[in-house]
Design an enzyme around this catalytic site. Structure first.
Site, short mmCIF file in Angstrom:
data_model
loop_
_atom_site.label_atom_id
_atom_site.label_comp_id
_atom_site.label_asym_id
_atom_site.label_seq_id
_atom_site.Cartn_x
_atom_site.Cartn_y
_atom_site.Cartn_z
N LYS A 139 0.80 -1.26 0.03
CA LYS A 139 -0.09 -0.08 -0.04
C LYS A 139 0.99 1.38 0.10
O LYS A 139 0.37 2.32 -0.31
CB LYS A 139 -1.04 0.18 1.23
CG LYS A 139 -1.69 -1.12 1.34
CD LYS A 139 -2.61 -1.60 0.30
CE LYS A 139 -3.01 -3.19 0.19
NZ LYS A 139 -3.52 -3.54 -0.99
N GLU A 175 -2.06 8.47 7.34
CA GLU A 175 -2.83 9.39 6.47
C GLU A 175 -3.79 10.12 7.54
O GLU A 175 -4.06 9.88 8.45
CB GLU A 175 -3.75 8.55 5.67
CG GLU A 175 -3.19 8.05 4.41
CD GLU A 175 -4.15 7.20 3.49
OE1 GLU A 175 -5.14 6.93 4.18
OE2 GLU A 175 -3.76 6.54 2.48
N HIS A 196 -15.38 -4.39 8.01
CA HIS A 196 -14.72 -4.55 6.85
C HIS A 196 -15.28 -5.72 5.86
O HIS A 196 -14.63 -5.99 4.84
CB HIS A 196 -13.27 -4.75 6.81
CG HIS A 196 -12.70 -3.44 7.81
ND1 HIS A 196 -12.45 -2.29 7.23
CD2 HIS A 196 -12.21 -3.53 8.88
CE1 HIS A 196 -12.02 -1.63 8.17
NE2 HIS A 196 -11.52 -2.28 9.41
N ARG A 228 -7.99 -8.15 -8.70
CA ARG A 228 -8.80 -9.37 -8.89
C ARG A 228 -10.21 -8.90 -9.42
O ARG A 228 -10.57 -7.68 -9.46
CB ARG A 228 -8.81 -10.08 -7.66
CG ARG A 228 -9.56 -9.39 -6.81
CD ARG A 228 -10.00 -10.18 -5.32
NE ARG A 228 -10.62 -9.33 -4.24
CZ ARG A 228 -10.41 -8.15 -3.95
NH1 ARG A 228 -9.27 -8.04 -3.56
NH2 ARG A 228 -11.37 -7.62 -2.92
C1 MV4 Z 1 -9.11 5.22 5.79
C2 MV4 Z 1 -10.40 5.64 6.43
C3 MV4 Z 1 -10.66 6.89 6.87
N1 MV4 Z 1 -9.52 7.73 6.59
N2 MV4 Z 1 -8.26 5.98 5.48
C4 MV4 Z 1 -10.37 0.51 5.93
C5 MV4 Z 1 -9.80 -0.51 4.89
C6 MV4 Z 1 -8.86 0.14 3.75
N3 MV4 Z 1 -9.52 -0.43 2.64
C7 MV4 Z 1 -8.88 1.61 4.09
N4 MV4 Z 1 -9.92 1.82 5.01
C8 MV4 Z 1 -10.07 3.06 5.32
N5 MV4 Z 1 -9.27 3.96 5.55
C9 MV4 Z 1 -8.47 7.35 5.77
N6 MV4 Z 1 -7.26 8.17 5.55
C10 MV4 Z 1 -11.50 4.74 6.76
C11 MV4 Z 1 -11.19 3.43 6.34
C12 MV4 Z 1 -12.42 2.66 6.62
C13 MV4 Z 1 -13.29 1.92 5.59
C14 MV4 Z 1 -12.84 2.16 4.10
C15 MV4 Z 1 -13.65 1.67 3.33
C16 MV4 Z 1 -14.60 0.73 3.62
C17 MV4 Z 1 -14.98 0.49 4.85
C18 MV4 Z 1 -14.27 1.30 5.83
C19 MV4 Z 1 -14.74 0.74 7.29
C20 MV4 Z 1 -13.83 1.60 8.27
C21 MV4 Z 1 -12.75 2.38 8.00
#
Ligand code: MV4
Length: 488
Positions: free
Chosen positions: A116, A200, A235, A291
């Protein structure tokens, strides 16, 4: 074109890939674990070979065995599905070495997007918006404090090898930060064997919106619009829809172009998904998935494009048969993941025998599944029963259709999350399309609503269970449907 492909996966996605192969006149080879000896996917295939063992490590993650079966059966290509080996660069590399076409990107590109930190750097260089944060790895608490005070708290510490939220920690202020970095590093180290993390700015209530792309070996890249995947729990996505309720033609064009540029900048080949978080008209790159995704059918329903078929054609070296202007979004699609799990017991898996099973149908309804009546859901893998996908002309029609389909679904045996889905669909905030990744955590009344729905349906479920206990199979099925319809 390939004559034969091996599908290195199980259940609904294995069948999904073999269906695409069959339409292309390609023979399919299934592999199956001991636990899947009676599953549908080895029966659907033209040939099927046992992997031995049931644990994923012995079976669907066993690179050596899968490659050997591919060679022995003369399969020219391997479709990895999702999960298991689908984003494992070593598997893609093993295919490259053995001159088997991997239906996916090169192992190099997969590795690039798998890290990442590298992905973030690469994508930022392509001009895509990323959340303010570190350029590379965080190499100690001092630089962590410095960058965090520059971007402002709260911040989120993420694992380079992460994804799916593992190893993420939020720091509300400078006092939180040292613990957050330590814990994120520890989790990442033990989960992935790579403790590197980055930071971040934390976006408080984002939506998860992702763009589906297709990229061929001739430099053609198109996007198929977005999917809104905000309805998730820890998630795990539960409901996805396309288009997103917040999307406008201009924003779609903008996000689509960003996604296509990312794909071009890494010379990406295959179907792929660019995940963004969205808040208040702004969007930021999160991750790229290399994928086919679980929720790809909702995009198929509104674009008419068979994404899995395109994956195979792309791997075979064909050109995309359409340009960006040919892609039109038509109507609205929703997917509910139907899981054998107990919403009233913290969504604990409830894998057991499907003593009675009848899936819904009718206009605009698609059920992708690998189960059937009398099938026993194995405990070794994720407990998804099916993906229930509906299409409607409008979002409201799609919601009503999903509701109708959920009420037609007969599942006797395992507890399922169907009552929870019904509760979400009835929720006013959901109906208004006011979603965020915190929706389920915030809407605490959903569990009470679920309990009510389960109570209301208890008599019906008991009648269905007793029928399936006492009568012969054919008579039970007929009687169940009668009772079921009378129960409405
Ligand atoms: C974040 C965020 C808020 N701010 N990054 C969760 C897993 C990964 N795909 C990235 N994720 C997140 N990153 C910043 N800078 C909140 C999440 C997040 C989230 C993102 C997508 C789908 C569901 C989520 C559930 C909780 C937190």
């Amino acid at each position: 074109m390939f004559k034969k492909i091996l599908v290195a996966n199980r259940s609904e996605i294995a069948i999904r890939a073999m269906r695409a192969a069959r339409e292309l006149g390609i023979k399919s080879v299934a592999v199956y674990s001991d636990a899947d000896e009676k599953a549908l996917h080895p029966r659907y295939a033209d040939e099927a070979y046992p992997l031995g063992g049931s644990h994923p490590k012995e079976s669907y993650l066993n690179i050596k065995k899968i490659i050997k079966i591919a060679k022995d059966s003369c399969a020219e290509a391997i479709h990895p599905g999702y999960g298991f080996l689908s984003e494992n660069p070593s598997f893609a590399y093993a295919c490259e070495k053995e001159k088997i076409s991997f239906i996916g990107p090169s192992s190099k590109v997969m590795e690039l997007m798998g890290n990442k930190i590298v992905a973030r750097k690469t994508v930022a260089a392509s001009g895509a918006p990323v959340v303010p944060g570190t350029t590379g790895e965080v190499l100690g608490i001092k630089p962590a404090l410095k960058i965090s005070s520059e971007i402002g708290y709260p911040v989120i510490v993420k694992a380079a090898a992460g994804g799916g939220g593992i190893g993420m920690r939020i720091a509300r202020d400078a006092r939180d930060l040292e613990d957050a970095v330590e814990q994120a590093k520890a989790t990442a180290g033990s989960a992935f064997g790579d403790p590197s993390v980055f930071i971040e700015k934390y976006v408080a209530e984002p939506r998860h919106i992702e763009i589906q792309i297709l990229a061929d070996k001739h430099g053609n890249v198109v996007h198929l619009g977005e999917r809104e995947c905000s309805i998730q729990r820890r998630h795990q996505k539960l409901i996805e829809e396309a288009p997103s309720p917040v999307m406008t033609p201009d924003l779609r064009r903008e996000m689509g172009e960003v996604a296509v540029n990312i794909a071009r900048s890494i010379k990406y080949v295959n179907a792929g998904t660019i995940e963004f978080i969205y808040t208040q008209g702004k969007f930021y790159f999160m991750e790229m998935n290399t994928r086919v995704q679980v929720e790809h059918p909702i995009t198929e329903m509104i674009t008419g494009v068979d994404i899995v078929k395109q994956q195979i054609l792309i791997a075979a070296g064909e050109k995309l048969p359409f340009a960006q202007d040919d892609i039109k979004i038509n109507g609205h699609a929703i997917e509910c993941r139907i899981n054998a799990e107990d919403p009233l017991n913290n969504f604990a898996p409830s894998p057991s025998k499907l003593k009675g099973y009848r899936s819904p149908g009718g206009i605009g309804v698609r059920v992708d599944s690998g189960v059937f009546s009398s099938y026993v859901i194995p405990t070794y893998y994720d407990p998804m029963i099916s993906k229930l996908i509906v299409w409607g002309r409008t979002r409201d029609e799609a919601i009503e259709r999903m509701n109708r389909a959920l009420y037609e679904y007969i599942i006797v045996g395992p507890k399922t999350n169907i009552p929870f889905h019904k509760a979400v669909l009835a929720n006013k905030t959901f109906r208004r399309g006011e979603l965020s990744t915190h929706f389920i955590a915030e809407q605490k009344q959903l569990l009470d609503e679920t309990m009510k729905i389960i109570a209301e349906e208890q008599t019906l479920q008991e009648k269905l269970s007793s029928i399936f206990r006492s009568e012969t199979k054919a008579a039970a099925a007929a009687a169940a449907i009668k009772v079921y319809l009378a129960g409405r």
